[in-house]
Design an enzyme around this catalytic site. Structure first.
Site, short mmCIF file in Angstrom:
data_model
loop_
_atom_site.label_atom_id
_atom_site.label_comp_id
_atom_site.label_asym_id
_atom_site.label_seq_id
_atom_site.Cartn_x
_atom_site.Cartn_y
_atom_site.Cartn_z
N ALA A 93 0.82 -1.22 0.00
CA ALA A 93 0.00 0.00 0.00
C ALA A 93 0.85 1.27 0.00
O ALA A 93 0.39 2.32 0.43
CB ALA A 93 -0.97 0.01 1.18
N ARG A 117 -7.27 19.41 -30.57
CA ARG A 117 -6.72 20.05 -31.76
C ARG A 117 -7.31 21.45 -31.88
O ARG A 117 -8.29 21.79 -31.22
CB ARG A 117 -7.03 19.22 -33.01
CG ARG A 117 -6.34 17.87 -33.04
CD ARG A 117 -6.80 17.03 -34.23
NE ARG A 117 -6.43 17.63 -35.51
CZ ARG A 117 -6.79 17.13 -36.70
NH1 ARG A 117 -7.54 16.02 -36.75
NH2 ARG A 117 -6.40 17.72 -37.81
N HIS A 118 -6.71 22.25 -32.74
CA HIS A 118 -7.22 23.59 -33.00
C HIS A 118 -8.61 23.52 -33.62
O HIS A 118 -9.05 22.49 -34.12
CB HIS A 118 -6.28 24.30 -33.99
CG HIS A 118 -6.02 23.46 -35.21
ND1 HIS A 118 -6.90 23.39 -36.27
CD2 HIS A 118 -4.98 22.62 -35.52
CE1 HIS A 118 -6.42 22.57 -37.19
NE2 HIS A 118 -5.26 22.09 -36.76
N SER A 167 -9.83 25.14 -39.58
CA SER A 167 -9.08 26.28 -40.13
C SER A 167 -9.21 26.43 -41.64
O SER A 167 -8.92 27.48 -42.17
CB SER A 167 -7.59 26.13 -39.79
OG SER A 167 -7.08 24.94 -40.34
N ASN A 222 -12.48 28.55 -42.97
CA ASN A 222 -13.63 28.58 -42.07
C ASN A 222 -13.22 29.24 -40.75
O ASN A 222 -13.16 28.60 -39.72
CB ASN A 222 -14.16 27.17 -41.82
CG ASN A 222 -15.56 27.21 -41.22
OD1 ASN A 222 -15.95 28.18 -40.58
ND2 ASN A 222 -16.31 26.15 -41.42
N ARG A 261 -3.49 28.95 -35.96
CA ARG A 261 -4.80 28.35 -35.71
C ARG A 261 -4.95 27.86 -34.27
O ARG A 261 -6.07 27.84 -33.75
CB ARG A 261 -5.07 27.22 -36.70
CG ARG A 261 -4.00 26.16 -36.83
CD ARG A 261 -4.31 25.26 -38.03
NE ARG A 261 -3.36 24.17 -38.21
CZ ARG A 261 -2.27 24.25 -38.93
NH1 ARG A 261 -1.95 25.41 -39.52
NH2 ARG A 261 -1.47 23.21 -39.07
N GLU A 298 2.92 21.12 -35.22
CA GLU A 298 2.66 19.89 -35.96
C GLU A 298 3.98 19.32 -36.49
O GLU A 298 4.98 20.04 -36.61
CB GLU A 298 1.70 20.17 -37.11
CG GLU A 298 1.30 18.95 -37.95
CD GLU A 298 0.64 17.84 -37.16
OE1 GLU A 298 1.32 17.27 -36.27
OE2 GLU A 298 -0.53 17.53 -37.44
N HIS A 300 -1.98 19.83 -32.57
CA HIS A 300 -2.27 19.32 -33.90
C HIS A 300 -2.36 17.79 -33.88
O HIS A 300 -2.07 17.16 -32.88
CB HIS A 300 -1.19 19.78 -34.87
CG HIS A 300 -0.94 21.26 -34.80
ND1 HIS A 300 -1.59 22.18 -35.58
CD2 HIS A 300 -0.12 21.99 -33.99
CE1 HIS A 300 -1.17 23.40 -35.28
NE2 HIS A 300 -0.28 23.31 -34.32
#
Length: 458
Positions: free
Chosen positions: A29, A248-249, A252, A255, A303, A327, A395
Site C-alpha cells: 500500500a 486540436r485547433h 481552419s 472557415n 490556428r 505539428e 495538432h
C-alpha cells in the site's frame, strides 16, 4: 540509406548501454504498483522495450496450480499468516517465487527486452542481496532499486482501501478484508529493512528512494542513462488532483467562423467541467484543491493561438505558446497534400506508408513520429509535474503522441489513431491510473456532448 529513412530510434535504444532491472522495494500500500505502471508507460512511450513482472501475480498463479489446500490459502489468495516473518515455509516460498520472477525477467531481457521491472515488496536485505548476486552473474545487465516510502496518512488510507479491490480480496467482505490486509502489513513491518549502506556500497547497484510520491527523492550511485531517465521521471510525479485537457485547433480550412465558434464553446465546456471537478474533488478528498491559475499551452501556429483567444481574455488563465507543440514538420513536403506528395515524391510517399512511425520526411528539418516524441518529452515531464489543471491546444500528430502516452498505446498503433477536429479530451490522473473522457462539439447546437471512450484506431 535513402534520404527519408529515419534511424530506428526504438531499436537503437535497445542496443545502446546495459539492460536494466528495476527492483521495487516497499511495504504494501505504498504505491509501488502505481509507480511501476506509470514508469513502464513512460519508458515504452520513449521507445524502450519495457515490461512489468509482478511477483504477487506469480504467487497467486502458483497457489491455484500447486497449493489449493494449504492452511494459509483460500480460493482468493494467501491470508495474512502467509506473510508472517516467523512462518519459515511461507518465507521460503515467497523468496522462491521472487527469484523465479527475476529469472523470467533475465530471460526476457536476453531475448531482446531492455527494462524489466520487478514489482514486489523486496523488503529484506537478504532478498535484495540474492537479487544483486544473481544479476551480477548476468552479462550486460545493471540493477536499480526503487524504494517507495509513504508517511502521508491520507494517502496510506486511500491506498489501503484500493488494495481491498485487488485479486487477493475479491468476493471477501470489506471488514474482513481490511482486517486481514492490516495484519499482513503489520507482518511486513516486523521484518522490513529499508535501503541502506549495504546497497549503497555495491558499485554496480543504483538506487532511488521516492518519499511521498516525489515530494522527496534520494538518488544514489546513478550511473547509466536508463537509470537517470527513471530518476528524472520519478522526481516529477505527484498526486495533486487536476485535469489535463487535450484538443486540436478549431477548424481552419476557409472557415474562420467555425474556428471562433469552437474556441468559444471549448472555453465554456472547460469552465463548466472545472467547476464540477473542483466540487467532486473537495467532496471526495475532504479538502480544497489548488486549481489555479489555469494554464493554456498552444503551439506557435496561428490556428492554435486563435483557438486559445477566449482563454487569453480571462484573468485566471495563463496562455503560453510553445514550438514543441507544433505539428510534425514535413521538410520538403511541407504544405503539400498527400496526393501532391504521392505525385511529386512517389518513393517517399510509399516509404512513409510502409512505416509511418519511423519515416522521416526528406529535406532540412524533416521529422518522423519518433522525432515528435523526442521533442514532446519535456512536455510530458512538465505535465506530470504540474499541480494545476492544463489545456493543450495542438495538432493531429502531436495529439496522437500525447494520447498514446496517457492511454499506454503501443507506438506502432499510435500512428493510425483517429483524432478528429472539434473533439476535446479530458484526463484526470488518479492513484490507480487515469480517467479519460471525450467530448464532441456539435455546430448545430454550439455545444458539446460526452462520448463513450471507444477505440481511436483507424
Amino acid at each position: 540509406m535513402r534520404s527519408g529513412t529515419c534511424l530506428d530510434v526504438s531499436r537503437g535504444r535497445s542496443e545502446v548501454g546495459p539492460k536494466l532491472v528495476v527492483v521495487m522495494v516497499g511495504l504494501p500500500a505504498r504505491g509501488k504498483s502505481y509507480i511501476v505502471k506509470k514508469l513502464k508507460r513512460y519508458l515504452s512511450w520513449l521507445g524502450f522495450e519495457a515490461k512489468i513482472f509482478n511477483v504477487g501475480n506469480r504467487r497467486r498463479r502458483r497457489l491455484t496450480m500447486v497449493e489449493p489446500e494449504t492452511p494459509s490459502a483460500s480460493a482468493h489468495g494467501h491470508d495474512s499468516t502467509f506473510f508472517d516473518p516467523n512462518n519459515v515455509d511461507a518465507k521460503a516460498m515467497r523468496n522462491q517465487v521472487a527469484m523465479d520472477c527475476l529469472e523470467e525477467i533475465l530471460s526476457w531481457l536476453q531475448a531482446g527486452g531492455k527494462i524489466g521491472i520487478h514489482d514486489a515488496t523486496n523488503s529484506t536485505k537478504e532478498r535484495r542481496r540474492a537479487i544483486i548476486d544473481r544479476c551480477a552473474r548476468e552479462p550486460g545487465v545493471s540493477i536499480m532499486f526503487v524504494e517507495s516510502i509513504c508517511t502521508d496518512p491520507l494517502v496510506l488510507a486511500r491506498n489501503m482501501r484500493l488494495k481491498l479491490s485487488g485479486p487477493d480480496y475479491q468476493g471477501i467482505p470489506e471488514e474482513r478484508a481490511m482486517k486481514d490486509f492490516t495484519e499482513r502489513v503489520r507482518n511486513y513491518e516486523r521484518a522490513y529493512e529499508s535501503l541502506g549502506a549495504e546497497e549503497e556500497e555495491c558499485d554496480n547497484v543504483q538506487s532511488c528512494q521516492l518519499i511521498n510520491v516525489g515530494r522527496k527523492v534520494i538518488a544514489t550511485n546513478i550511473q547509466s542513462y536508463l537509470a537517470s531517465q527513471v530518476v528524472f521521471y520519478l522526481m516529477n510525479m505527484n498526486l495533486a488532483p487536476r485535469q489535463i485537457w487535450l484538443t486540436r485547433h478549431g477548424e481552419s480550412t476557409d472557415n474562420i467562423l467555425g474556428r471562433i465558434a469552437y474556441a468559444a464553446a471549448l472555453a465554456r465546456l472547460v469552465a463548466q467541467e472545472r467547476r464540477q471537478f473542483v466540487a467532486r474533488a473537495e467532496a471526495s478528498e475532504a479538502t480544497s484543491i489548488r486549481d489555479g491559475p489555469f494554464h493554456v499551452w498552444t503551439s506557435c501556429m496561428k490556428r492554435t493561438i486563435q483557438t486559445a483567444d477566449p482563454f487569453a481574455q480571462s484573468d485566471d488563465c495563463d496562455v503560453q505558446h510553445f514550438k514543441f507543440l507544433n505539428e510534425i514538420y514535413a521538410g520538403d513536403c511541407e504544405g503539400l497534400t498527400y496526393a501532391e506528395i504521392e505525385a511529386r515524391f512517389p518513393e517517399e510517399y510509399h516509404a512513409r506508408q510502409q512505416d509511418k512511425l519511423r519515416y522521416r520526411y526528406i529535406g532540412t528539418g524533416g521529422e518522423s513520429y519518433l522525432d515528435v516524441i523526442e521533442r514532446l518529452n519535456p512536455l510530458i515531464v512538465e505535465l506530470e509535474r504540474q499541480r494545476h489543471s492544463v489545456l493543450v491546444i495542438t495538432h493531429r500528430v502531436v495529439m496522437r503522441a500525447l494520447l498514446a502516452y496517457y492511454g499506454d498505446i503501443p507506438l506502432d498503433r499510435m500512428v493510425t489513431m483517429v483524432v478528429p477536429l472539434h473533439t476535446a479530451y479530458c484526463i484526470e490522473p488518479r492513484p490507480f491510473g487515469a480517467v479519460l473522457r471525450r467530448f464532441r462539439y456539435h455546430a448545430a447546437t454550439d455545444g458539446f456532448t460526452e462520448e463513450p471512450n471507444g477505440s481511436h484506431d483507424g
